[in-house]
Design a protein around this motif. Structure first.
Motif: not given
Length: 261
Positions: A85-106
């Protein structure tokens, strides 16, 4: 009177006096018993799942590894889309990406709450958000552009879609939720793994993060709790209006740039 401008329990002496203290004490005792019951139930559920995991340590670790790999696959797909997207439109649509796994308790709490068996197999069969990927976008339009691009990929299968951007929750919560199935390639097999993807704007993410902290303050009287809920809903609407105005400004500037060219 502004409910946020006075002490939380300033009317407690009057209420105690008018009820001779009996009603209030009974209510407090009932609440303590309810909380104790909930804690015991959750601990029992967590202990039961933990025991099941201890009996099946290798399968549990393997399953969590599969989910972690699927998260990495999903994150990589979004980073590739962002770069393209950055190459095509000269801007990036994503500010940040976060990942998480649920804990055993959850996981234990969710299985118990839904009435599912507390076992490793039950986690894979019944819980679709063990692995989570949150994508924070710059503009509302980017949410749907990225979602459509992800779902257009031939190795991604949509399991469930919940659009809280077009149809916000009564609380004011806005986000696009996708449950997708993504393949991971192991030594001797290809395995399909479910991942929950949440896409939201910067302002939606800001609101949701603070709402989670504020809404769960305990021991608020009913009037104050409702006032907090109303204020949060109003702030969510303000954030949505900000998103809309930012989107309109970006569209105007994009059109102006095309005209100049």
């Amino acid at each position: 009177m502004n409910p946020f401008a006075r002490p939380l329990f300033d009317d407690m002496p009057d209420r105690v006096a008018s009820n001779n203290g009996v009603t209030i004490l009974n209510e407090l005792q009932r609440r303590r018993e309810d909380v104790a019951t909930q804690v015991v139930t959750r601990l029992a559920a967590s202990d039961e799942l933990t025991a099941a995991i201890q009996r099946n340590v290798a399968p549990y670790r393997r399953l969590m590894t599969y989910y972690e790999c699927a998260m990495m696959e999903a994150e990589t797909k979004f980073r590739v889309l962002d770069a393209e997207f950055g190459l095509q439109h000269d801007r990036n649509p994503i500010e940040s990406i976060k990942t998480r796994l649920k804990s055993t308790d959850s996981l234990a709490k969710k299985l118990s709450r839904k009435g599912f068996p507390l076992s490793v197999e039950s986690v894979e069969r019944n819980i679709f958000d063990v692995a989570g990927v949150r994508v924070v976008c710059t503009f509302p339009e980017d949410i749907f552009t990225l979602a459509d691009a992800l779902l257009a990929q031939d190795d991604v299968r949509l399991v469930e879609r919940r659009d809280y951007v077009s149809n916000p929750k009564p609380t004011g919560y806005r986000s696009l939720h996708l449950i997708v199935e993504i393949p991971i390639f192991l030594e001797r097999e290809k395995r399909l793994v479910k991942v929950e993807v949440q896409l939201r704007t910067i302002s939606m993410n800001f609101w949701a993060s603070l709402e989670h902290q504020l809404r769960y303050k305990k021991n608020l009287p009913e009037a104050e709790a409702q006032a907090v809920a109303d204020e949060l809903a109003d702030l969510a609407e303000t954030a949505a209006n900000l998103d809309a105005r930012m989107q309109a400004l970006r569209t105007f500037l994009d059109n102006a740039k095309e005209t100049d060219e």
